[in-house]
Design a protein around this motif. Structure first.
Motif, PDB file in Angstrom:
ATOM      1  N   LEU A  67       0.844  -1.191   0.000  1.00 35.91           N
ATOM      2  CA  LEU A  67       0.000   0.000   0.000  1.00 35.91           C
ATOM      3  C   LEU A  67       0.882   1.245   0.000  1.00 35.91           C
ATOM      4  O   LEU A  67       1.984   1.219   0.571  1.00 35.91           O
ATOM      5  CB  LEU A  67      -0.878   0.015   1.253  1.00 35.91           C
ATOM      6  N   PRO A  68       0.401   2.336  -0.602  1.00 36.26           N
ATOM      7  CA  PRO A  68       1.161   3.579  -0.494  1.00 36.26           C
ATOM      8  C   PRO A  68       1.264   3.970   0.984  1.00 36.26           C
ATOM      9  O   PRO A  68       0.345   3.664   1.757  1.00 36.26           O
ATOM     10  CB  PRO A  68       0.324   4.606  -1.263  1.00 36.26           C
ATOM     11  N   PRO A  69       2.367   4.622   1.379  1.00 34.61           N
ATOM     12  CA  PRO A  69       2.475   5.025   2.790  1.00 34.61           C
ATOM     13  C   PRO A  69       1.316   5.940   3.177  1.00 34.61           C
ATOM     14  O   PRO A  69       0.848   6.726   2.349  1.00 34.61           O
ATOM     15  CB  PRO A  69       3.799   5.785   2.851  1.00 34.61           C
ATOM     16  N   ALA A  70       0.871   5.820   4.412  1.00 28.85           N
ATOM     17  CA  ALA A  70      -0.212   6.692   4.873  1.00 28.85           C
ATOM     18  C   ALA A  70       0.333   8.100   5.095  1.00 28.85           C
ATOM     19  O   ALA A  70       1.475   8.259   5.536  1.00 28.85           O
ATOM     20  CB  ALA A  70      -0.787   6.145   6.173  1.00 28.85           C
ATOM     21  N   ALA A  71      -0.499   9.088   4.786  1.00 30.06           N
ATOM     22  CA  ALA A  71      -0.130  10.476   5.086  1.00 30.06           C
ATOM     23  C   ALA A  71      -0.233  10.685   6.592  1.00 30.06           C
ATOM     24  O   ALA A  71      -1.178  10.195   7.224  1.00 30.06           O
ATOM     25  CB  ALA A  71      -1.069  11.425   4.360  1.00 30.06           C
ATOM     26  N   LEU A  72       0.735  11.398   7.155  1.00 27.16           N
ATOM     27  CA  LEU A  72       0.736  11.577   8.610  1.00 27.16           C
ATOM     28  C   LEU A  72       0.223  12.950   9.037  1.00 27.16           C
ATOM     29  O   LEU A  72       0.189  13.262  10.220  1.00 27.16           O
ATOM     30  CB  LEU A  72       2.147  11.332   9.165  1.00 27.16           C
ATOM     31  N   THR A  73      -0.158  13.751   8.055  1.00 25.55           N
ATOM     32  CA  THR A  73      -0.789  15.036   8.376  1.00 25.55           C
ATOM     33  C   THR A  73      -1.890  15.284   7.356  1.00 25.55           C
ATOM     34  O   THR A  73      -1.905  14.676   6.283  1.00 25.55           O
ATOM     35  CB  THR A  73       0.212  16.221   8.270  1.00 25.55           C
ATOM     36  N   SER A  74      -2.806  16.184   7.718  1.00 28.56           N
ATOM     37  CA  SER A  74      -3.804  16.619   6.727  1.00 28.56           C
ATOM     38  C   SER A  74      -4.240  18.019   7.116  1.00 28.56           C
ATOM     39  O   SER A  74      -3.958  18.475   8.226  1.00 28.56           O
ATOM     40  CB  SER A  74      -5.005  15.671   6.696  1.00 28.56           C
ATOM     41  N   GLY A  75      -4.952  18.656   6.205  1.00 34.33           N
ATOM     42  CA  GLY A  75      -5.395  20.022   6.483  1.00 34.33           C
ATOM     43  C   GLY A  75      -6.746  20.059   7.184  1.00 34.33           C
ATOM     44  O   GLY A  75      -7.323  21.126   7.356  1.00 34.33           O
ATOM     45  N   THR A 116     -13.194  19.330  13.119  1.00 34.43           N
ATOM     46  CA  THR A 116     -14.046  19.343  11.923  1.00 34.43           C
ATOM     47  C   THR A 116     -14.535  17.924  11.633  1.00 34.43           C
ATOM     48  O   THR A 116     -15.701  17.713  11.282  1.00 34.43           O
ATOM     49  CB  THR A 116     -13.258  19.901  10.718  1.00 34.43           C
ATOM     50  N   CYS A 117     -13.645  16.953  11.778  1.00 33.24           N
ATOM     51  CA  CYS A 117     -14.037  15.549  11.540  1.00 33.24           C
ATOM     52  C   CYS A 117     -15.081  15.111  12.557  1.00 33.24           C
ATOM     53  O   CYS A 117     -16.053  14.424  12.210  1.00 33.24           O
ATOM     54  CB  CYS A 117     -12.821  14.631  11.605  1.00 33.24           C
ATOM     55  N   LEU A 118     -14.882  15.488  13.814  1.00 31.33           N
ATOM     56  CA  LEU A 118     -15.856  15.112  14.853  1.00 31.33           C
ATOM     57  C   LEU A 118     -17.224  15.725  14.552  1.00 31.33           C
ATOM     58  O   LEU A 118     -18.260  15.085  14.719  1.00 31.33           O
ATOM     59  CB  LEU A 118     -15.367  15.577  16.233  1.00 31.33           C
ATOM     60  N   ARG A 119     -17.197  16.963  14.086  1.00 32.44           N
ATOM     61  CA  ARG A 119     -18.467  17.669  13.813  1.00 32.44           C
ATOM     62  C   ARG A 119     -19.142  17.127  12.561  1.00 32.44           C
ATOM     63  O   ARG A 119     -20.352  17.003  12.491  1.00 32.44           O
ATOM     64  CB  ARG A 119     -18.180  19.169  13.667  1.00 32.44           C
ATOM     65  N   LYS A 120     -18.333  16.771  11.553  1.00 31.37           N
ATOM     66  CA  LYS A 120     -18.912  16.389  10.254  1.00 31.37           C
ATOM     67  C   LYS A 120     -19.193  14.904  10.126  1.00 31.37           C
ATOM     68  O   LYS A 120     -19.880  14.481   9.196  1.00 31.37           O
ATOM     69  CB  LYS A 120     -17.969  16.808   9.128  1.00 31.37           C
ATOM     70  N   ARG A 121     -18.631  14.068  10.991  1.00 33.36           N
ATOM     71  CA  ARG A 121     -18.859  12.630  10.855  1.00 33.36           C
ATOM     72  C   ARG A 121     -20.349  12.319  10.963  1.00 33.36           C
ATOM     73  O   ARG A 121     -20.998  12.696  11.913  1.00 33.36           O
ATOM     74  CB  ARG A 121     -18.119  11.841  11.953  1.00 33.36           C
ATOM     75  N   THR A 164     -14.083  10.691   7.134  1.00 32.25           N
ATOM     76  CA  THR A 164     -14.628  12.055   7.123  1.00 32.25           C
ATOM     77  C   THR A 164     -13.552  13.044   6.667  1.00 32.25           C
ATOM     78  O   THR A 164     -13.821  13.926   5.843  1.00 32.25           O
ATOM     79  CB  THR A 164     -15.144  12.420   8.531  1.00 32.25           C
ATOM     80  N   ALA A 165     -12.339  12.872   7.170  1.00 37.24           N
ATOM     81  CA  ALA A 165     -11.239  13.762   6.752  1.00 37.24           C
ATOM     82  C   ALA A 165     -10.985  13.648   5.257  1.00 37.24           C
ATOM     83  O   ALA A 165     -10.604  14.630   4.609  1.00 37.24           O
ATOM     84  CB  ALA A 165      -9.969  13.422   7.531  1.00 37.24           C
ATOM     85  N   LEU A 166     -11.210  12.458   4.700  1.00 38.26           N
ATOM     86  CA  LEU A 166     -10.972  12.249   3.259  1.00 38.26           C
ATOM     87  C   LEU A 166     -12.189  12.643   2.416  1.00 38.26           C
ATOM     88  O   LEU A 166     -12.149  12.543   1.190  1.00 38.26           O
ATOM     89  CB  LEU A 166     -10.655  10.763   2.999  1.00 38.26           C
ATOM     90  N   GLY A 167     -13.283  13.019   3.066  1.00 42.12           N
ATOM     91  CA  GLY A 167     -14.501  13.393   2.335  1.00 42.12           C
ATOM     92  C   GLY A 167     -15.270  12.195   1.821  1.00 42.12           C
ATOM     93  O   GLY A 167     -16.097  12.311   0.908  1.00 42.12           O
ATOM     94  N   LEU A 168     -15.028  11.024   2.410  1.00 44.27           N
ATOM     95  CA  LEU A 168     -15.713   9.804   1.969  1.00 44.27           C
ATOM     96  C   LEU A 168     -16.952   9.540   2.828  1.00 44.27           C
ATOM     97  O   LEU A 168     -17.040  10.002   3.964  1.00 44.27           O
ATOM     98  CB  LEU A 168     -14.767   8.595   2.082  1.00 44.27           C
TER      99      LEU A 168
END
Ligand SMILES: Cc1cc2nc3c(=O)[nH]c(=O)nc-3n(C[C@H](O)[C@H](O)[C@H](O)COP(=O)(O)O)c2cc1C
Length: 199
Positions: A5-13, A18-23, A159-163
């Motif tokens: 698998l491609p390495p996982a990203a260790l940061t995001s914008g 926001t993830c807690l609110r939007k999940r 949620t962070a990925l918009g999925l």
């Protein structure tokens, strides 16, 4: 067959708040494919290695790590449909059974249609013996608690990925274990369906 698998990203914008609110639970998925980088991220969130000595993104009672993640692939760029076991130490997938399983997932989840709509499904399984050997009968409860942690990690990462994502607990254990050809030592504990949202 193994697939790196491609390495996982260790940061995001996307901030955690926001993830807690939007999940939100999503029950309608488009048939668009996912990229391997997105699948990599979801699996890393569930059980990936994040610390020295093999510590993972998910806490574990006694650091015994009784969980495994099985990935049912329906529609992922460059990945054949099938059932794969995620190997956190090497961050790769091992094919355990060829062929799509989305129709079977609907049946196993007692005719919940959305179970068959994911581009991928992550089945969190638990090896109770690993836990009961140290904690006795309470080990079973500990494995269930850990599965909840893993599932929430996946939901927030999706949620962070918009999925779109749904965590499902209503399914026939024996039917699911048979459909995915799981080893006898592993009980299916949680089903998480992910993909692009239907808009
Ligand atoms: C342990 C657990 C099991 C669940 N199982 C199912 C399920 O089998 N089918 C389903 O449609 N939703 C299932 N859900 C999702 C809940 O219905 C959903 O979380 C709830 O309606 C609150 O909505 P929200 O997630 O959008 O905040 C489950 C949630 C949890 C925590």
């Amino acid at each position: 067959m193994e697939v790196s698998l491609p390495p996982a990203a260790l940061t995001s914008g996307v901030p955690l708040e926001t993830c807690l609110r939007k999940r939100r639970t999503n029950r309608a998925f488009s048939d668009a494919r996912l990229m391997q980088s997105e699948v990599s991220q979801l699996l890393w969130a569930a059980q990936g290695i994040s610390g020295l000595g093999g510590l993972r993104t998910c806490p574990s009672a006694g650091a015994l790590y009784p969980l495994e993640c099985y990935l049912v692939v329906a529609n992922v760029d460059g990945l054949r449909p099938g059932v794969y076991r995620y190997d956190p130490d090497r961050h790769l997938l091992v094919l355990t059974a060829a062929g799509g399983r989305n129709e079977k997932l609907i049946e196993c989840c007692l005719d919940q249609e959305c179970a068959g709509e994911g581009a991928v499904s992550i089945i969190v399984t638990g090896a109770y013996k690993k836990m009961t050997a140290k904690f006795g009968e309470r080990g079973i409860r500990l494995a269930h608690m850990e599965a909840g942690h893993a599932a929430q990690n996946v939901c927030l990462q999706a949620t962070a990925l918009g999925l779109g994502v749904i965590a499902m607990g209503v399914f026939d254990d024996a039917a699911l274990a048979a459909a995915l050809e799981l080893p006898e030592s592993h009980q299916p504990l949680y089903v998480i369906i992910a993909g692009r949202k239907f808009v």
